[in-house]
Motif scaffolding. Structure first.
Motif: not given
Lengths: 111, 77, 87
Positions: C59-65
């Motif tokens: 979820a954290l990585i998807y938020g950045v992208f």
């Protein structure tokens, strides 16, 4: 006493999660039913952030104090900073397309 | 219950893919690409594969969309 | 927990109507942003359902992208004769 605090925490989790679901569903309803671009942007900014913060706060209360709740707090701060910047960039990008609001206020109509 | 959510996500994936293929304007197709990517990420997470989900979130929902958008901007469409 | 996930997925499917039938491009970008944040919350709730806390990293990585996607689309999808927004 410990049992009372535990049941109060469970109640708080349910209140937070149901509030988040209500705000997210009102975001979807606003995206469908609002007549104008700027009102849709309003629904996509404020209702969405209220729902996201409520759901993540419910997850933090469900987890307790630990490393995972630190990650969730970082996620809340990231969403609050990021989504407002994204909505502002979209609104300034819509200036190129000459989108006028459908209900013009009196002071704006003489431009 | 998890089977119902899984089938609903599969139907949503098919709707997104049909919209990407059959729309007229090319920018609408590129805008629907991150939605396709994030549905695929959730499906991978339900199937218990977090590493494949992480790679999918970086590649399909991140880099491919950025490359397509910059390519459309450079060419005449 | 699963009823909450089902409600958020139904909200995302309702929001996808605006991506199909938006009159202009900024409508579609705002609806795409809303769908992305809704599925990010679905990822966080699924990590609590499966009892595996490594799913929060996804979820954290998807938020950045998602943020990078919205910025790049808003910068480069302008009218061709007017040039980019940021330039």
């Amino acid at each position: 006493m410990i049992d009372f605090i535990h049941s109060l925490s469970q109640l708080l989790v349910y209140v937070f999660l149901l509030t988040g679901i209500y705000f997210l569903f009102s975001t979807a309803l606003g995206m469908i039913r609002f007549p104008d671009f700027y009102t849709r942007l309003h629904a996509g900014s404020k209702c969405l952030m209220a729902g996201g913060i409520a759901v993540l706060m419910g997850c933090i209360v469900l987890e307790g104090i630990g490393f995972v709740s630190l990650k969730l707090i970082v996620l809340i701060l990231f969403l609050v900073i990021t989504n407002s910047i994204a909505i502002h960039v979209i609104a300034s990008f819509a200036d190129n397309y000459n989108i006028l609001p459908k209900t013009i206020v009196e002071n704006d109509s003489d431009e | 219950m998890i089977n119902l959510i899984f089938n609903l996500l599969m139907i949503f994936l098919v709707i997104t893919a049909f919209f990407m293929v059959f729309t007229k304007d090319i920018s609408n197709s590129v805008i629907a690409l991150p939605v396709f990517g994030v549905i695929l990420v959730v499906i991978f997470v339900i199937l218990q594969a977090p590493d494949a989900a992480m790679a999918e979130a970086i590649i399909a929902a991140g880099l491919t969309t950025v490359f397509f958008v910059i390519t459309i901007n450079k060419t005449e469409y | 927990m699963l009823y909450l996930i089902l409600a958020i997925v139904l909200s995302a499917i309702l929001t996808f109507y605006r991506v199909i039938k938006g009159p202009s491009v900024p409508d579609r970008i705002a609806a795409m942003n809303s769908i992305g944040v809704m599925f990010l919350l679905v990822l966080v709730l699924l990590s609590y359902y499966f009892e595996r806390k490594i799913f929060i990293d996804v979820a954290l990585i998807y938020g950045v992208f998602l943020f990078i996607n919205v910025l790049v689309m808003s910068k480069y999808f302008s009218e061709p004769e007017k040039g980019g927004v940021g330039d």
